[in-house]
Design a protein around this motif. Structure first.
Motif, mmCIF file in Angstrom:
data_model
loop_
_atom_site.group_PDB
_atom_site.id
_atom_site.type_symbol
_atom_site.label_atom_id
_atom_site.label_comp_id
_atom_site.label_asym_id
_atom_site.label_seq_id
_atom_site.Cartn_x
_atom_site.Cartn_y
_atom_site.Cartn_z
ATOM 1 N N VAL A 47 27.588 30.352 29.847
ATOM 2 C CA VAL A 47 26.146 29.756 30.056
ATOM 3 C C VAL A 47 25.244 30.903 30.158
ATOM 4 O O VAL A 47 25.432 31.998 30.523
ATOM 5 C CB VAL A 47 26.204 29.296 31.486
ATOM 6 C CG1 VAL A 47 24.688 28.561 31.939
ATOM 7 C CG2 VAL A 47 27.091 28.093 31.731
ATOM 8 N N ALA A 48 23.994 30.581 29.492
ATOM 9 C CA ALA A 48 22.952 31.303 29.384
ATOM 10 C C ALA A 48 21.735 30.737 29.947
ATOM 11 O O ALA A 48 21.548 29.323 29.679
ATOM 12 C CB ALA A 48 22.575 31.966 27.759
ATOM 13 N N THR A 49 20.762 31.571 30.554
ATOM 14 C CA THR A 49 19.558 30.792 30.832
ATOM 15 C C THR A 49 18.262 31.927 30.572
ATOM 16 O O THR A 49 18.646 32.729 30.363
ATOM 17 C CB THR A 49 19.687 30.848 32.567
ATOM 18 O OG1 THR A 49 19.740 31.885 32.964
ATOM 19 C CG2 THR A 49 20.911 30.101 32.937
ATOM 20 N N ILE A 58 20.613 28.479 39.301
ATOM 21 C CA ILE A 58 21.520 28.029 38.342
ATOM 22 C C ILE A 58 22.933 28.977 38.714
ATOM 23 O O ILE A 58 24.028 28.358 38.656
ATOM 24 C CB ILE A 58 21.105 27.753 37.033
ATOM 25 C CG1 ILE A 58 22.424 26.757 36.417
ATOM 26 C CG2 ILE A 58 21.428 29.068 36.081
ATOM 27 C CD1 ILE A 58 22.187 25.406 36.853
ATOM 28 N N ALA A 59 22.823 30.240 38.718
ATOM 29 C CA ALA A 59 23.884 31.158 38.739
ATOM 30 C C ALA A 59 24.525 30.817 40.166
ATOM 31 O O ALA A 59 25.720 30.748 40.278
ATOM 32 C CB ALA A 59 23.338 32.506 38.475
ATOM 33 N N ARG A 60 23.676 30.737 41.230
ATOM 34 C CA ARG A 60 24.109 30.544 42.559
ATOM 35 C C ARG A 60 24.936 29.169 42.671
ATOM 36 O O ARG A 60 26.027 28.935 43.285
ATOM 37 C CB ARG A 60 23.103 30.622 43.628
ATOM 38 C CG ARG A 60 23.462 30.438 44.829
ATOM 39 C CD ARG A 60 22.318 30.396 46.082
ATOM 40 N NE ARG A 60 21.209 31.630 45.817
ATOM 41 C CZ ARG A 60 19.930 31.195 45.604
ATOM 42 N NH1 ARG A 60 19.360 29.897 45.493
ATOM 43 N NH2 ARG A 60 19.293 32.118 45.379
ATOM 44 N N TYR A 61 24.403 28.079 41.996
ATOM 45 C CA TYR A 61 24.785 26.875 42.086
ATOM 46 C C TYR A 61 26.420 26.957 41.364
ATOM 47 O O TYR A 61 27.162 26.421 41.904
ATOM 48 C CB TYR A 61 24.154 25.953 41.352
ATOM 49 C CG TYR A 61 24.556 24.431 41.304
ATOM 50 C CD1 TYR A 61 24.454 23.468 42.391
ATOM 51 C CD2 TYR A 61 25.097 24.030 40.097
ATOM 52 C CE1 TYR A 61 25.016 22.531 42.243
ATOM 53 C CE2 TYR A 61 25.674 22.966 39.802
ATOM 54 C CZ TYR A 61 25.659 21.891 41.018
ATOM 55 O OH TYR A 61 26.107 20.559 40.924
#
Length: 64
Positions: A47-49, A58-61
């Motif tokens: 996944v890239a953001t 989103i990383a925490r989720y």
């Protein structure tokens, strides 16, 4: 000139994937940005953001 045998990456996408076909002619009250999709993210998915705030949340989720 050589023939290009590659399939265009947008060729088989549904109409909802295109702004002009799905959204541009609607009134804002008719636009529903929530839709079903087949994407599944598992432990092997990369996944890239873009954008540090979004990336942080989103990383925490995803870690949870």
């Amino acid at each position: 000139m050589m023939a290009n045998n590659k399939v265009h990456p947008y060729k088989n996408l549904p109409e909802k994937a295109f702004w002009r076909k799905s959204v541009s002619s609607l009134y804002i009250s008719e636009v529903d940005p929530v839709d079903k999709f087949d994407l599944k993210i598992d432990l092997e998915t990369k996944v890239a953001t873009a954008g540090s705030c979004f990336a942080q949340h989103i990383a925490r989720y995803l870690q949870n």
